[in-house]
Design an enzyme around this catalytic site. Structure first.
Site, PDB file in Angstrom:
ATOM      1  N   CYS A  97       1.191  -3.499  -6.076  1.00 35.51           N
ATOM      2  CA  CYS A  97       1.633  -1.857  -5.014  1.00 35.51           C
ATOM      3  C   CYS A  97       2.528  -0.893  -5.574  1.00 35.51           C
ATOM      4  O   CYS A  97       2.474   0.070  -5.687  1.00 35.51           O
ATOM      5  CB  CYS A  97       2.466  -1.812  -3.698  1.00 35.51           C
ATOM      6  SG  CYS A  97       3.606  -3.300  -3.314  1.00 35.51           S
ATOM      7  N   HIS A 134       8.255  -3.647  -0.326  1.00 36.77           N
ATOM      8  CA  HIS A 134       6.388  -2.746  -0.651  1.00 36.77           C
ATOM      9  C   HIS A 134       6.238  -1.578  -1.075  1.00 36.77           C
ATOM     10  O   HIS A 134       7.526  -1.482  -0.803  1.00 36.77           O
ATOM     11  CB  HIS A 134       5.439  -2.426   0.767  1.00 36.77           C
ATOM     12  CG  HIS A 134       4.249  -2.717   0.338  1.00 36.77           C
ATOM     13  ND1 HIS A 134       3.370  -2.757  -0.745  1.00 36.77           N
ATOM     14  CD2 HIS A 134       3.309  -1.483   1.330  1.00 36.77           C
ATOM     15  CE1 HIS A 134       1.902  -2.017  -0.273  1.00 36.77           C
ATOM     16  NE2 HIS A 134       2.419  -1.027   0.219  1.00 36.77           N
ATOM     17  N   ASN A 182      -0.187   4.749   1.122  1.00 40.24           N
ATOM     18  CA  ASN A 182       0.067   3.461   1.062  1.00 40.24           C
ATOM     19  C   ASN A 182      -1.402   3.027   0.002  1.00 40.24           C
ATOM     20  O   ASN A 182      -2.050   3.889  -0.487  1.00 40.24           O
ATOM     21  CB  ASN A 182      -0.448   2.656   2.723  1.00 40.24           C
ATOM     22  CG  ASN A 182      -0.283   1.060   2.442  1.00 40.24           C
ATOM     23  OD1 ASN A 182       0.103   0.486   1.075  1.00 40.24           O
ATOM     24  ND2 ASN A 182      -0.750   0.409   3.218  1.00 40.24           N
TER      25      ASN A 182
END
EC number: 3.4.22.-
Length: 321
Positions: free
Chosen positions: A130, A268, A288
């Protein structure tokens, strides 16, 4: 996907169901044996029930967002957290520059997608990269603002080549360390020349395929006011959040507020590409890296001005070009 040493209580023996069959077809699921498939079906059924129960709270006005079945439907929350995160805990070193809020006038809402400087939603797959997607997203925006050219950059290069900067490929990393690597390396390749593979590989950087350069990085003051000013005036900003909850795993629409979120347990890396207000609820517009089938076409609206919910303003940063 291996069967975890975990047993679900209170579920009847799983039987075939249209929703389970549809899930397997939609996401191309194939399991090693009947035992594993039975386990995964039970996990799916439990998640299906949790989703139904949660959305009843939305209908009753108890929560401000909805959840829905997605590609993580056959994973427990523990498995999801073990696989899909990648923002490392621990020291990232001292920032080289800090962006502080100046309390000046700001736009009431911002969406950098409308300025064509945000690439399409990408998918990190089952790799804790991520941080690499957050870093490339921020650099793609800054490169566009300087050069009037939108170039999709290589996350795989960051996964493969930045281990000397404390990053660990699919095992996790930091956006600021990625910026440091790109600066010292003299640039980062385009995604088309160095495509994503969702696994750790040897470094194959090609100086003839550079898509963008980076001259350094700036850490944004850890307040929502400063983050808003940065998003408004600078562009898309890399942020780290607590995304460990069931509610985030299956987020679908609405303004996300998780009362159990931590402002300090950040696991994240994502990209803040705007902000606004929906039905009197302030939100951050966040890109995302779990594909467009997750969330609202790959995006989530996260609560803004609610005590730094999920830590979105705890560690923001952006690259300079």
């Amino acid at each position: 996907m291996k069967v975890a040493a975990l047993f679900l209580c209170g579920l009847a023996l799983a039987t075939a169901s249209p929703s389970w069959d549809h899930f397997k077809t939609q996401y191309g699921r194939k399991y090693g044996d009947a035992k594993e498939e039975l386990y995964r079906q039970r996990v799916f059924q439990q998640n299906e029930q949790l989703i139904e129960d949660f959305n009843k709270k939305f209908e009753n006005g108890e929560v401000t967002f909805k959840v829905a079945m997605n590609q993580f439907g056959d994973m427990t929350n523990e498995e999801f957290n073990a696989v899909m995160k990648g923002y490392k805990k621990g020291s990232r070193g001292e920032p080289k520059a800090v962006f502080t809020a100046e309390a000046g006038p700001m736009a009431a809402d911002v969406d950098w997608r409308t300025k064509a400087l945000v690439t399409p939603v990408k998918d990190q797959e089952q790799c804790g990269s991520c941080w690499a997607f957050s870093a490339t997203g921020a650099l793609e925006g800054q490169h566009f603002l300087k050069n009037d050219e939108l170039v999709s950059l290589s996350e795989q290069q960051l996964v493969d080549c930045s281990t000397d900067y404390g990053n660990d490929g699919c095992g996790g990393g930091w956006m600021t360390s990625a910026f440091d690597y790109i600066k010292d390396n003299g640039g980062i390749d385009t995604e088309s020349s160095y495509p994503y593979e969702a696994e750790d590989r040897s470094c194959r950087f090609d100086a003839n395929s550079i898509g963008a350069i980076c001259t350094g990085s700036v850490e944004v003051q850890h307040t929502e006011e400063a983050l808003q000013e940065a998003v408004s005036g600078v562009g898309p900003i890399s942020v780290a959040i607590d995304a460990s909850h069931f509610s985030f795993q299956f987020y679908s629409s609405g303004v996300y507020y998780e009362q159990n979120c931590s402002p300090t347990f950040l696991d994240h890396g994502v990209l803040a590409v705007g902000y606004g207000t929906e039905s009197t609820k302030d939100y951050w517009l966040v890109k995302n890296s779990w594909g467009s089938s997750w969330g609202d076409a790959g995006y989530i609206k996260m609560s803004r001005n609610r005590d730094n919910n999920c830590g979105i303003a705890s560690e923001p940063s952006y690259p300079t070009v």
